[in-house]
Design a protein around this motif. Sequence first.
Motif, PDB file in Angstrom:
ATOM      1  N   ASN A 159       0.792  -1.230   0.000  1.00  0.00           N
ATOM      2  CA  ASN A 159       0.000   0.000   0.000  1.00  0.00           C
ATOM      3  C   ASN A 159       0.827   1.283   0.000  1.00  0.00           C
ATOM      4  OD1 ASN A 159      -3.169  -0.296   0.491  1.00  0.00           O
ATOM      5  ND2 ASN A 159      -2.156  -2.040   1.426  1.00  0.00           N
ATOM      6  N   ILE A 160       2.134   1.164   0.264  1.00  0.00           N
ATOM      7  CA  ILE A 160       2.890   2.391   0.547  1.00  0.00           C
ATOM      8  C   ILE A 160       3.501   3.051  -0.691  1.00  0.00           C
ATOM      9  CG2 ILE A 160       5.165   1.328   0.974  1.00  0.00           C
ATOM     10  CD1 ILE A 160       5.508   3.270   3.298  1.00  0.00           C
ATOM     11  N   ALA A 161       3.862   2.279  -1.704  1.00  0.00           N
ATOM     12  CA  ALA A 161       4.720   2.801  -2.775  1.00  0.00           C
ATOM     13  C   ALA A 161       4.123   4.004  -3.503  1.00  0.00           C
ATOM     14  CB  ALA A 161       5.054   1.681  -3.764  1.00  0.00           C
ATOM     15  N   MET A 162       2.922   3.868  -4.046  1.00  0.00           N
ATOM     16  CA  MET A 162       2.348   4.942  -4.861  1.00  0.00           C
ATOM     17  C   MET A 162       2.061   6.210  -4.052  1.00  0.00           C
ATOM     18  SD  MET A 162       1.810   5.672  -7.931  1.00  0.00           S
ATOM     19  CE  MET A 162       1.767   4.064  -8.725  1.00  0.00           C
ATOM     20  N   PRO A 163       1.374   6.118  -2.892  1.00  0.00           N
ATOM     21  CA  PRO A 163       1.134   7.364  -2.132  1.00  0.00           C
ATOM     22  C   PRO A 163       2.418   8.022  -1.641  1.00  0.00           C
ATOM     23  CG  PRO A 163       0.363   5.443  -0.892  1.00  0.00           C
ATOM     24  CD  PRO A 163       0.671   4.972  -2.272  1.00  0.00           C
ATOM     25  N   LEU A 164       3.422   7.242  -1.265  1.00  0.00           N
ATOM     26  CA  LEU A 164       4.687   7.833  -0.824  1.00  0.00           C
ATOM     27  C   LEU A 164       5.365   8.570  -1.967  1.00  0.00           C
ATOM     28  CD1 LEU A 164       6.946   8.234   1.272  1.00  0.00           C
ATOM     29  CD2 LEU A 164       7.902   6.032   0.554  1.00  0.00           C
ATOM     30  N   ARG A 165       5.351   7.966  -3.144  1.00  0.00           N
ATOM     31  CA  ARG A 165       5.950   8.626  -4.305  1.00  0.00           C
ATOM     32  C   ARG A 165       5.246   9.956  -4.586  1.00  0.00           C
ATOM     33  NH1 ARG A 165       5.370   9.675  -9.486  1.00  0.00           N
ATOM     34  NH2 ARG A 165       7.215   9.595 -10.865  1.00  0.00           N
ATOM     35  N   ASP A 166       3.924   9.963  -4.557  1.00  0.00           N
ATOM     36  CA  ASP A 166       3.175  11.193  -4.839  1.00  0.00           C
ATOM     37  C   ASP A 166       3.501  12.282  -3.818  1.00  0.00           C
ATOM     38  OD1 ASP A 166       2.008   9.866  -6.942  1.00  0.00           O
ATOM     39  OD2 ASP A 166       0.116   9.450  -5.904  1.00  0.00           O
ATOM     40  N   ILE A 167       3.604  11.892  -2.542  1.00  0.00           N
ATOM     41  CA  ILE A 167       3.912  12.855  -1.480  1.00  0.00           C
ATOM     42  C   ILE A 167       5.294  13.463  -1.679  1.00  0.00           C
ATOM     43  CG2 ILE A 167       4.476  13.007   0.985  1.00  0.00           C
ATOM     44  CD1 ILE A 167       2.187  11.003   1.463  1.00  0.00           C
ATOM     45  N   LEU A 168       6.271  12.640  -2.004  1.00  0.00           N
ATOM     46  CA  LEU A 168       7.646  13.132  -2.165  1.00  0.00           C
ATOM     47  C   LEU A 168       7.785  13.988  -3.424  1.00  0.00           C
ATOM     48  CD1 LEU A 168       9.704  10.003  -1.041  1.00  0.00           C
ATOM     49  CD2 LEU A 168       9.110  12.041   0.279  1.00  0.00           C
ATOM     50  N   VAL A 169       7.084  13.617  -4.477  1.00  0.00           N
ATOM     51  CA  VAL A 169       7.101  14.443  -5.695  1.00  0.00           C
ATOM     52  C   VAL A 169       6.534  15.829  -5.381  1.00  0.00           C
ATOM     53  CG1 VAL A 169       6.018  14.770  -7.957  1.00  0.00           C
ATOM     54  CG2 VAL A 169       7.041  12.565  -7.364  1.00  0.00           C
ATOM     55  N   HIS A 170       5.445  15.864  -4.611  1.00  0.00           N
ATOM     56  CA  HIS A 170       4.848  17.153  -4.217  1.00  0.00           C
ATOM     57  C   HIS A 170       5.838  17.979  -3.399  1.00  0.00           C
ATOM     58  CE1 HIS A 170       1.778  20.044  -3.098  1.00  0.00           C
ATOM     59  NE2 HIS A 170       2.138  19.911  -1.831  1.00  0.00           N
ATOM     60  N   GLN A 171       6.578  17.326  -2.486  1.00  0.00           N
ATOM     61  CA  GLN A 171       7.576  18.040  -1.688  1.00  0.00           C
ATOM     62  C   GLN A 171       8.652  18.652  -2.585  1.00  0.00           C
ATOM     63  OE1 GLN A 171       5.627  18.013   1.309  1.00  0.00           O
ATOM     64  NE2 GLN A 171       7.716  18.344   2.024  1.00  0.00           N
ATOM     65  N   GLN A 172       9.100  17.873  -3.562  1.00  0.00           N
ATOM     66  CA  GLN A 172      10.137  18.377  -4.472  1.00  0.00           C
ATOM     67  C   GLN A 172       9.620  19.533  -5.324  1.00  0.00           C
ATOM     68  OE1 GLN A 172      11.045  14.507  -6.234  1.00  0.00           O
ATOM     69  NE2 GLN A 172      13.070  14.528  -5.304  1.00  0.00           N
ATOM     70  N   GLN A 173       8.352  19.477  -5.703  1.00  0.00           N
ATOM     71  CA  GLN A 173       7.758  20.561  -6.491  1.00  0.00           C
ATOM     72  C   GLN A 173       7.648  21.850  -5.678  1.00  0.00           C
ATOM     73  OE1 GLN A 173       4.078  18.716  -7.692  1.00  0.00           O
ATOM     74  NE2 GLN A 173       4.959  17.820  -9.553  1.00  0.00           N
ATOM     75  N   GLN A 174       7.617  21.709  -4.342  1.00  0.00           N
ATOM     76  CA  GLN A 174       7.590  22.880  -3.458  1.00  0.00           C
ATOM     77  C   GLN A 174       9.003  23.383  -3.168  1.00  0.00           C
ATOM     78  OE1 GLN A 174       4.540  24.142  -2.462  1.00  0.00           O
ATOM     79  NE2 GLN A 174       3.793  22.558  -3.859  1.00  0.00           N
ATOM     80  N   ASP A 225      11.383  21.785  -1.880  1.00  0.00           N
ATOM     81  CA  ASP A 225      11.883  21.236  -0.620  1.00  0.00           C
ATOM     82  C   ASP A 225      12.880  20.130  -0.969  1.00  0.00           C
ATOM     83  OD1 ASP A 225      12.351  20.479   1.937  1.00  0.00           O
ATOM     84  OD2 ASP A 225      10.270  20.008   2.458  1.00  0.00           O
ATOM     85  N   GLU A 226      14.139  20.491  -0.972  1.00  0.00           N
ATOM     86  CA  GLU A 226      15.174  19.548  -1.412  1.00  0.00           C
ATOM     87  C   GLU A 226      15.359  18.437  -0.377  1.00  0.00           C
ATOM     88  OE1 GLU A 226      19.907  19.465  -2.654  1.00  0.00           O
ATOM     89  OE2 GLU A 226      18.876  21.379  -2.348  1.00  0.00           O
ATOM     90  N   ILE A 227      15.346  17.202  -0.843  1.00  0.00           N
ATOM     91  CA  ILE A 227      15.505  16.036   0.019  1.00  0.00           C
ATOM     92  C   ILE A 227      16.892  15.448  -0.170  1.00  0.00           C
ATOM     93  CG2 ILE A 227      14.649  13.712   0.543  1.00  0.00           C
ATOM     94  CD1 ILE A 227      11.898  14.654  -0.518  1.00  0.00           C
ATOM     95  N   LEU A 228      17.632  15.364   0.922  1.00  0.00           N
ATOM     96  CA  LEU A 228      18.998  14.830   0.851  1.00  0.00           C
ATOM     97  C   LEU A 228      18.979  13.323   0.631  1.00  0.00           C
ATOM     98  CD1 LEU A 228      22.070  15.398   1.238  1.00  0.00           C
ATOM     99  CD2 LEU A 228      21.727  14.901   3.663  1.00  0.00           C
ATOM    100  N   CYS A 229      18.162  12.608   1.406  1.00  0.00           N
ATOM    101  CA  CYS A 229      18.068  11.162   1.253  1.00  0.00           C
ATOM    102  C   CYS A 229      16.846  10.657   2.012  1.00  0.00           C
ATOM    103  CB  CYS A 229      19.333  10.468   1.756  1.00  0.00           C
ATOM    104  SG  CYS A 229      19.489  10.427   3.547  1.00  0.00           S
ATOM    105  N   ILE A 230      16.536   9.384   1.794  1.00  0.00           N
ATOM    106  CA  ILE A 230      15.469   8.704   2.526  1.00  0.00           C
ATOM    107  C   ILE A 230      16.100   7.609   3.381  1.00  0.00           C
ATOM    108  CG2 ILE A 230      13.386   7.294   2.347  1.00  0.00           C
ATOM    109  CD1 ILE A 230      12.837   8.589  -0.339  1.00  0.00           C
ATOM    110  N   ILE A 231      15.753   7.601   4.661  1.00  0.00           N
ATOM    111  CA  ILE A 231      16.169   6.519   5.552  1.00  0.00           C
ATOM    112  C   ILE A 231      14.916   5.725   5.901  1.00  0.00           C
ATOM    113  CG2 ILE A 231      17.184   5.911   7.783  1.00  0.00           C
ATOM    114  CD1 ILE A 231      18.797   8.488   7.672  1.00  0.00           C
TER     115      ILE A 231
END
Length: 451
Positions: A86-101, A103-109
Amino acid sequence: MEMEKQKSSRIVLVPCPFQGHINPMFELASLLYLKGFSITFAHSQFNFPNPSNHPCFSFLPIPHDLSQFQASSSNFIALLLALNDNIAMPLRDILVHQQQQNDEILCIIYDSIMYKVAEVANNLKLPSIILETSSASLFWTYAAFNRLESEGYFPLKDSIAEDFVPGLDPLRFKDLPIFNFPNVDDLLHLIKTTSDIRTSSAVIWNTTECLEQPILEKLKQHYEIPCFPVGPMHKSIKNVINRTSLTTEDRNCIMWLDKQVAKSVLYVSIGSLASITEREVTEIAWGLVSSNQHFLWVIRSGSITGSDPKSVFHEKNLKEAIEKRGYIVEWAPQKEVLGHFAIGGFWSHCGWNSTLESICEGVPLICRPCFGDQKMNSRYVSYVWKVGIVLENELERGEIERVVRKLMVSEEGQEIRQRAMDLKLEIEKSVAENGSSYKCLDDLVKFLLSL
């Protein structure tokens, strides 16, 4: 310049949404925040934490499509598989939205059990790092499963239960997480998936070299990526209050402990997931009472199969005996309890967090593992580090009384307690300045800034 980069560097953490996994992820978040990084939790709405308890972190709720049946399922492995699906698609959408704002992401842990996160990170071209919330020994054991399967050991047979596992000394086959496990095919699938580091750049371990140095060396050689044993993490964040408990802690037990004699109380808890039968509870109760030792007993709601905890102690004699020597709570502030002067031993399921927390306070253990890595951990506690006793047989009041007295008041128990205190000092050295875990944390920070 490096400090400026740290302040603008956002790290997204994705925990597995269960108590034993949430705790170390929040501990890691606190360590990295104290090192200057910005922290965002992408957390399933299942067991979603209260953001007001963590004002220094930001939170991104991940919606899930778990059915009510899946969410309440007693099949823990099936639930973990469903969470990943259940996690892959909604997580991807959330992170794409963050990048569009911007909001630079260094990495995912991410917690190794949330293996689908690696696919998302790879798809977004973000570096990913695994946090392993269990021991390094468990990961090394998982890595050996393909070999053991090819050598014909699976499915495991009762006839080899006591035999040592080739290449995994000191483990016996009955210590493996899959031995006598009811849904073994699902578990094997999960194990093979989580032990594959995929495209991840590094692994962080909540362990320390003084506990698992030989295994850590093998893992570094096997996986050929950076490994950072920075634990026990809770010992490095002494001044940070972590409000991560999913159950309300009863702090009245601390006042009760304050009235007890030093090293006189046995703390009893089977963790946040395991359950036992009413018969077993009754045997434990009589065994504790007959030992003539004081005890603090955690009996959480839902931990007694098919029974209400309040209805179990209906025998008048038993109820009166418990009130004389014991104190029962639904949930306790465990780290604080284990650090209390009155605690002389810990009857534990031997989950990795509980094992670390007990060793860190020099508290010897009575090991009663239930499932998963707990059998392995209890083997290391009793056989390798020799800071505990395993209660292996069917729970019976006479045996319980004998083991409790052995740990709490016998000469052998005193020797076990001394070894636990010696190991506590070794761990304190590892998290102190220039200790192995202290240096590994510094190395982790440098590695993150290099990504």
